[in-house]
Scaffold this active site. Structure first.
Site, PDB file in Angstrom:
ATOM      1  CB  THR A 197      -0.885  -0.015   1.259  1.00  0.00           C
ATOM      2  OG1 THR A 197      -1.723  -1.176   1.202  1.00  0.00           O
ATOM      3  CG2 THR A 197      -1.768   1.221   1.365  1.00  0.00           C
ATOM      4  N   GLY A 198       0.369   2.317  -0.616  1.00  0.00           N
ATOM      5  CA  GLY A 198       1.092   3.590  -0.594  1.00  0.00           C
ATOM      6  C   GLY A 198       1.417   4.049  -2.006  1.00  0.00           C
TER       7      GLY A 198
ATOM      8  CG  ASP B  76       4.070  -2.488   1.289  1.00  0.00           C
ATOM      9  OD1 ASP B  76       3.813  -1.419   0.699  1.00  0.00           O
ATOM     10  OD2 ASP B  76       3.537  -2.815   2.368  1.00  0.00           O
TER      11      ASP B  76
ATOM     12  CB  ALA C  38       9.847   0.914   3.757  1.00  0.00           C
TER      13      ALA C  38
ATOM     14  N   GLY D  12       3.662   1.900   7.676  1.00  0.00           N
ATOM     15  CA  GLY D  12       2.387   2.278   8.269  1.00  0.00           C
ATOM     16  C   GLY D  12       2.029   3.738   8.093  1.00  0.00           C
TER      17      GLY D  12
ATOM     18  CD  GLU E  90       1.496  -1.637   4.633  1.00  0.00           C
ATOM     19  OE1 GLU E  90       1.266  -0.826   3.739  1.00  0.00           O
ATOM     20  OE2 GLU E  90       2.188  -1.363   5.622  1.00  0.00           O
TER      21      GLU E  90
ATOM     22  CE  LYS F  34       9.705   7.174   1.694  1.00  0.00           C
ATOM     23  NZ  LYS F  34       8.750   6.230   1.185  1.00  0.00           N
TER      24      LYS F  34
END
Ligand code: 5RP
Length: 219
Positions: free
Chosen positions: A28-29, A81, A83, A95, A103, A121
């Site tokens: 997600t994201g 995914d 981060a 999150g 996740e 990141k």
């Protein structure tokens, strides 16, 4: 390159890890959204996806990719995914998009966790990004007091209800030198559903977007 261009580069690079005929775990994201766009080009060649949020499910379905219930799947070969932070041990904070619990569940089922992230990141020590903690609503104040005792400054994420009907506390001010220990300690607090530390289930491969191209890091 802009941050979004770096996110797009890693999202599309992750396509190299997708095997035809498989079911793919999808995060997600905004970075994961680029991966979903890329996955759309393999529609019909993959069996489908397992999604970590309602938002990703909607996007996958809009592209015509079948979305499976995780309960109907025995194993997933990859989970892809983004981060919010990743350290050199491949531990992550996740999150930022409030999808941490689903996740973590989908990541637990996958054989290989592929983290896709732009270079901003990467950190030496996790914790500058506030650590998201998903909490059962009635436990909000109790858990917040315990988080203060652990040295953090919890902040209620206003107006956010997770896909599981819970709230998020974002914890500022933690310098996380023992990600595994803190992940376990936080998960042991009554009322905590899970927290955004992914140390017990770290990434296996990281695709990092840099101005010089996509770097591949293996654990
Ligand atoms: C959502 C997440 C995301 O993967 C994380 O917040 C990174 O988001 P983005 O790709 O938009 O920078 O954990 O819950």
């Amino acid at each position: 390159m802009t941050q979004d261009e770096l996110k797009k580069a890693v999202g599309w690079a992750a396509l190299d890890f997708v095997e035809p005929g498989t079911i793919v775990g999808v995060g997600t994201g905004s970075t994961a959204a680029h991966f979903i766009d890329a996955l759309g080009t393999m529609k019909g060649k993959i069996e489908g996806a397992v999604s970590s949020s309602e938002a990703s499910t909607e996007k996958l379905k809009a592209l015509g990719i079948p979305v499976f219930d995780l309960n109907d799947i025995d194993c997933l070969s990859i989970y892809v995914d983004g981060a919010d932070e990743i350290n050199t041990q491949m531990h992550m904070i996740k999150g930022g998009g409030a999808a941490l619990t689903r996740e973590k569940i989908v990541a637990a089922v996958a054989e290989t966790f592929i983290c896709i992230a732009d270079a901003s990141k990467q950190v030496d020590v996790l914790g500058k990004f506030p650590l998201p903690v998903e909490v059962i609503p009635m436990a909000r104040s109790y858990v917040a007091r315990q988080l203060v005792r652990l040295g953090g400054r919890p902040e209620y994420r206003q107006g956010v209800v997770t896909d599981n009907g819970n709230i998020i506390l974002d914890v500022w001010g933690l310098s996380i030198v023992d990600p595994l220990g803190l992940e376990e300690a936080l998960n042991a607090l009554p009322g905590v559903v899970t927290n955004g530390l992914f140390a017990a289930r770290a990434a296996d491969i990281a695709l990092i977007g840099t101005a010089d191209g996509v770097k591949i890091i293996k654990r």
